[in-house]
Design a protein around this motif. Structure first.
Motif, PDB file in Angstrom:
ATOM      1  N   CYS A  34       0.830  -1.210   0.000  1.00  0.00           N
ATOM      2  CA  CYS A  34       0.000   0.000   0.000  1.00  0.00           C
ATOM      3  C   CYS A  34       0.864   1.260   0.000  1.00  0.00           C
ATOM      4  CB  CYS A  34      -0.932  -0.003   1.212  1.00  0.00           C
ATOM      5  SG  CYS A  34      -2.264  -1.213   1.121  1.00  0.00           S
ATOM      6  N   ILE A  35       1.937   1.253   0.772  1.00  0.00           N
ATOM      7  CA  ILE A  35       2.828   2.415   0.821  1.00  0.00           C
ATOM      8  C   ILE A  35       3.486   2.646  -0.532  1.00  0.00           C
ATOM      9  CG2 ILE A  35       5.028   3.252   1.755  1.00  0.00           C
ATOM     10  CD1 ILE A  35       4.203   1.988   4.433  1.00  0.00           C
ATOM     11  N   GLU A  36       4.004   1.579  -1.137  1.00  0.00           N
ATOM     12  CA  GLU A  36       4.696   1.712  -2.420  1.00  0.00           C
ATOM     13  C   GLU A  36       3.760   2.208  -3.518  1.00  0.00           C
ATOM     14  OE1 GLU A  36       6.299  -2.168  -2.974  1.00  0.00           O
ATOM     15  OE2 GLU A  36       7.819  -1.930  -1.395  1.00  0.00           O
ATOM     16  N   ASN A  37       2.550   1.666  -3.566  1.00  0.00           N
ATOM     17  CA  ASN A  37       1.593   2.104  -4.593  1.00  0.00           C
ATOM     18  C   ASN A  37       1.132   3.536  -4.345  1.00  0.00           C
ATOM     19  OD1 ASN A  37       1.577  -0.269  -6.114  1.00  0.00           O
ATOM     20  ND2 ASN A  37       0.060  -1.220  -4.793  1.00  0.00           N
ATOM     21  N   MET A  38       0.970   3.893  -3.088  1.00  0.00           N
ATOM     22  CA  MET A  38       0.549   5.248  -2.764  1.00  0.00           C
ATOM     23  C   MET A  38       1.637   6.251  -3.126  1.00  0.00           C
ATOM     24  SD  MET A  38      -1.048   6.566   0.815  1.00  0.00           S
ATOM     25  CE  MET A  38      -1.369   8.293   1.106  1.00  0.00           C
ATOM     26  N   SER A  81       1.905   6.895  18.398  1.00  0.00           N
ATOM     27  CA  SER A  81       2.782   7.986  17.966  1.00  0.00           C
ATOM     28  C   SER A  81       4.225   7.504  17.889  1.00  0.00           C
ATOM     29  CB  SER A  81       2.679   9.166  18.928  1.00  0.00           C
ATOM     30  OG  SER A  81       3.091   8.784  20.223  1.00  0.00           O
ATOM     31  N   GLY A  82       5.027   8.191  17.083  1.00  0.00           N
ATOM     32  CA  GLY A  82       6.429   7.835  16.945  1.00  0.00           C
ATOM     33  C   GLY A  82       6.640   6.528  16.220  1.00  0.00           C
ATOM     34  N   SER A  83       7.801   5.950  16.423  1.00  0.00           N
ATOM     35  CA  SER A  83       8.131   4.704  15.719  1.00  0.00           C
ATOM     36  C   SER A  83       7.327   3.523  16.255  1.00  0.00           C
ATOM     37  CB  SER A  83       9.628   4.406  15.860  1.00  0.00           C
ATOM     38  OG  SER A  83       9.943   4.076  17.202  1.00  0.00           O
ATOM     39  N   GLY A  84       7.036   3.542  17.541  1.00  0.00           N
ATOM     40  CA  GLY A  84       6.323   2.426  18.160  1.00  0.00           C
ATOM     41  C   GLY A  84       7.248   1.473  18.899  1.00  0.00           C
ATOM     42  N   ILE A 109      -3.217   2.134   9.301  1.00  0.00           N
ATOM     43  CA  ILE A 109      -3.759   3.176   8.427  1.00  0.00           C
ATOM     44  C   ILE A 109      -2.934   4.454   8.549  1.00  0.00           C
ATOM     45  CG2 ILE A 109      -5.757   4.638   7.945  1.00  0.00           C
ATOM     46  CD1 ILE A 109      -7.508   2.295   8.953  1.00  0.00           C
ATOM     47  N   GLY A 110      -2.591   4.844   9.785  1.00  0.00           N
ATOM     48  CA  GLY A 110      -1.789   6.047   9.991  1.00  0.00           C
ATOM     49  C   GLY A 110      -0.423   5.946   9.341  1.00  0.00           C
ATOM     50  N   GLY A 111       0.186   4.762   9.413  1.00  0.00           N
ATOM     51  CA  GLY A 111       1.487   4.552   8.783  1.00  0.00           C
ATOM     52  C   GLY A 111       1.423   4.661   7.278  1.00  0.00           C
ATOM     53  N   VAL A 112       0.405   4.070   6.685  1.00  0.00           N
ATOM     54  CA  VAL A 112       0.244   4.151   5.219  1.00  0.00           C
ATOM     55  C   VAL A 112       0.040   5.600   4.790  1.00  0.00           C
ATOM     56  CG1 VAL A 112      -1.265   3.550   3.282  1.00  0.00           C
ATOM     57  CG2 VAL A 112      -0.618   1.802   4.949  1.00  0.00           C
ATOM     58  N   LEU A 113      -0.822   6.329   5.496  1.00  0.00           N
ATOM     59  CA  LEU A 113      -1.092   7.727   5.143  1.00  0.00           C
ATOM     60  C   LEU A 113       0.156   8.591   5.301  1.00  0.00           C
ATOM     61  CD1 LEU A 113      -4.607   8.292   6.764  1.00  0.00           C
ATOM     62  CD2 LEU A 113      -4.083   8.145   4.328  1.00  0.00           C
ATOM     63  N   ILE A 115       3.611   7.630   5.608  1.00  0.00           N
ATOM     64  CA  ILE A 115       4.754   7.251   4.776  1.00  0.00           C
ATOM     65  C   ILE A 115       4.386   7.323   3.291  1.00  0.00           C
ATOM     66  CG2 ILE A 115       6.455   5.455   4.305  1.00  0.00           C
ATOM     67  CD1 ILE A 115       5.869   4.365   7.136  1.00  0.00           C
ATOM     68  N   GLY A 116       3.170   6.887   2.966  1.00  0.00           N
ATOM     69  CA  GLY A 116       2.742   6.875   1.571  1.00  0.00           C
ATOM     70  C   GLY A 116       2.561   8.250   0.968  1.00  0.00           C
ATOM     71  N   SER A 117       2.326   9.254   1.801  1.00  0.00           N
ATOM     72  CA  SER A 117       2.157  10.607   1.273  1.00  0.00           C
ATOM     73  C   SER A 117       3.489  11.302   1.009  1.00  0.00           C
ATOM     74  CB  SER A 117       1.323  11.450   2.246  1.00  0.00           C
ATOM     75  OG  SER A 117       1.961  11.550   3.503  1.00  0.00           O
ATOM     76  N   GLY A 118       4.591  10.631   1.378  1.00  0.00           N
ATOM     77  CA  GLY A 118       5.900  11.174   1.059  1.00  0.00           C
ATOM     78  C   GLY A 118       6.636  11.818   2.212  1.00  0.00           C
ATOM     79  N   LEU A 119       6.123  11.699   3.439  1.00  0.00           N
ATOM     80  CA  LEU A 119       6.825  12.268   4.589  1.00  0.00           C
ATOM     81  C   LEU A 119       8.114  11.488   4.846  1.00  0.00           C
ATOM     82  CD1 LEU A 119       3.862  12.897   7.053  1.00  0.00           C
ATOM     83  CD2 LEU A 119       4.973  14.545   5.541  1.00  0.00           C
ATOM     84  N   PHE A 120       9.084  12.152   5.468  1.00  0.00           N
ATOM     85  CA  PHE A 120      10.377  11.530   5.725  1.00  0.00           C
ATOM     86  C   PHE A 120      10.276  10.609   6.948  1.00  0.00           C
ATOM     87  CE2 PHE A 120      11.527  15.310   3.314  1.00  0.00           C
ATOM     88  CZ  PHE A 120      12.344  14.753   2.343  1.00  0.00           C
ATOM     89  N   LEU A 121       9.642   9.496   6.734  1.00  0.00           N
ATOM     90  CA  LEU A 121       9.444   8.517   7.794  1.00  0.00           C
ATOM     91  C   LEU A 121       9.836   7.144   7.274  1.00  0.00           C
ATOM     92  CD1 LEU A 121       5.898   9.697   8.915  1.00  0.00           C
ATOM     93  CD2 LEU A 121       8.034  10.194  10.092  1.00  0.00           C
ATOM     94  N   GLY A 122      10.341   6.303   8.171  1.00  0.00           N
ATOM     95  CA  GLY A 122      10.694   4.946   7.786  1.00  0.00           C
ATOM     96  C   GLY A 122       9.611   3.956   8.173  1.00  0.00           C
ATOM     97  N   ARG A 123       9.681   2.765   7.610  1.00  0.00           N
ATOM     98  CA  ARG A 123       8.682   1.752   7.936  1.00  0.00           C
ATOM     99  C   ARG A 123       9.188   0.753   8.973  1.00  0.00           C
ATOM    100  NH1 ARG A 123      10.017   0.135   2.336  1.00  0.00           N
ATOM    101  NH2 ARG A 123      11.204  -1.808   2.385  1.00  0.00           N
ATOM    102  N   GLU A 124      10.420   0.927   9.444  1.00  0.00           N
ATOM    103  CA  GLU A 124      10.980  -0.014  10.417  1.00  0.00           C
ATOM    104  C   GLU A 124      10.171  -0.044  11.712  1.00  0.00           C
ATOM    105  OE1 GLU A 124      14.886  -0.460  13.319  1.00  0.00           O
ATOM    106  OE2 GLU A 124      14.965   0.910  11.619  1.00  0.00           O
ATOM    107  N   GLY A 125      10.031   1.122  12.351  1.00  0.00           N
ATOM    108  CA  GLY A 125       9.318   1.183  13.621  1.00  0.00           C
ATOM    109  C   GLY A 125       7.875   0.718  13.535  1.00  0.00           C
ATOM    110  N   PRO A 126       7.087   1.267  12.590  1.00  0.00           N
ATOM    111  CA  PRO A 126       5.705   0.798  12.461  1.00  0.00           C
ATOM    112  C   PRO A 126       5.603  -0.701  12.194  1.00  0.00           C
ATOM    113  CG  PRO A 126       5.981   2.863  11.281  1.00  0.00           C
ATOM    114  CD  PRO A 126       7.351   2.442  11.735  1.00  0.00           C
TER     115      PRO A 126
END
Length: 204
Positions: A34-38, A81-84, A109-113, A115-126
């Motif tokens: 979902c993140i990659e397609n978004m 909130s945060g990485s988790g 859902i929050g992670g997809v929105l 990271i997928g919108s292009g914010l400088f966030l990683g997917r490791e923590g989520p």
């Protein structure tokens, strides 16, 4: 007789770790997809915005709506909130009592929105927190005790990181050193099983 009982216990840890790995692998695979397609859609819309500003406006409005949704989720459940990762560590140390039902979908859902919108966030923590919540869900579903729930939380964290980056060994080492912060053969075997299962599922 004692050896037989020990082997039986380890077998239980292995199959429960595998169950966590399968579910976490599916969850994180879908999360990544979902993140990659978004991100692809956001890039296309952003490029189109240079020729037709209406697209840039729509993208801006989408980011605002996504931010409001995420803010609502955090207000309802501050532990997303945060990485988790600190939340998972606190849960394993007994300092936090978290509910996977409250966290899982909001974090996903929050992670997809975000990271997928292009914010400088990683997917490791989520991915680690989502995997840990899968471990808690499996533990609660099987009516396991507090001690085994910690093992399955660690399994979920291992599986989450392994599925996020196709790195099962890194997932196991990280979860043992940074999340669980202790070592035993049972934890190692179940975490390794979970990480390998999740990585295999993401690779097929």
């Amino acid at each position: 007789m004692e050896t037989l009982q020990l082997d039986k216990t380890r077998f239980h840890f292995i199959w429960r770790g595998a169950v966590v790995g399968v579910i976490a692998g599916f969850v994180i695979s879908l999360f990544r997809l979902c993140i990659e397609n978004m991100l692809k859609i956001v890039k296309i819309v952003f490029s189109a915005g240079f020729e037709k500003p209406i697209w840039m406006l729509l993208l801006f409005l989408f980011c605002i709506v996504g931010g409001l949704v995420k803010a609502k989720f955090i207000k309802e459940e501050p532990n997303i909130s945060g990485s988790g990762i600190p939340q998972v560590e606190g849960q394993l140390e007994g300092e936090l009592e978290l509910s996977w039902k409250s966290i899982f979908f909001r974090k996903w859902i929050g992670g997809v929105l975000s990271i997928g919108s292009g914010l400088f966030l990683g997917r490791e923590g989520p991915s680690i927190q989502l995997g840990a919540m899968v471990g808690q869900a499996v533990s609660r579903g099987l009516f396991r005790g507090r001690t085994e729930e910690k093992y399955l939380l660690t399994c979920g964290a291992s599986a989450g990181l392994a599925a996020a980056f196709h790195a099962p060994l890194a997932g196991v080492m990280f979860s043992l050193e940074e999340v669980h912060k202790s070592f035993s053969a049972s934890v190692l075997v179940s975490a390794m099983t979970s990480a390998l299962t999740a990585d295999f599922l993401c690779s097929v």
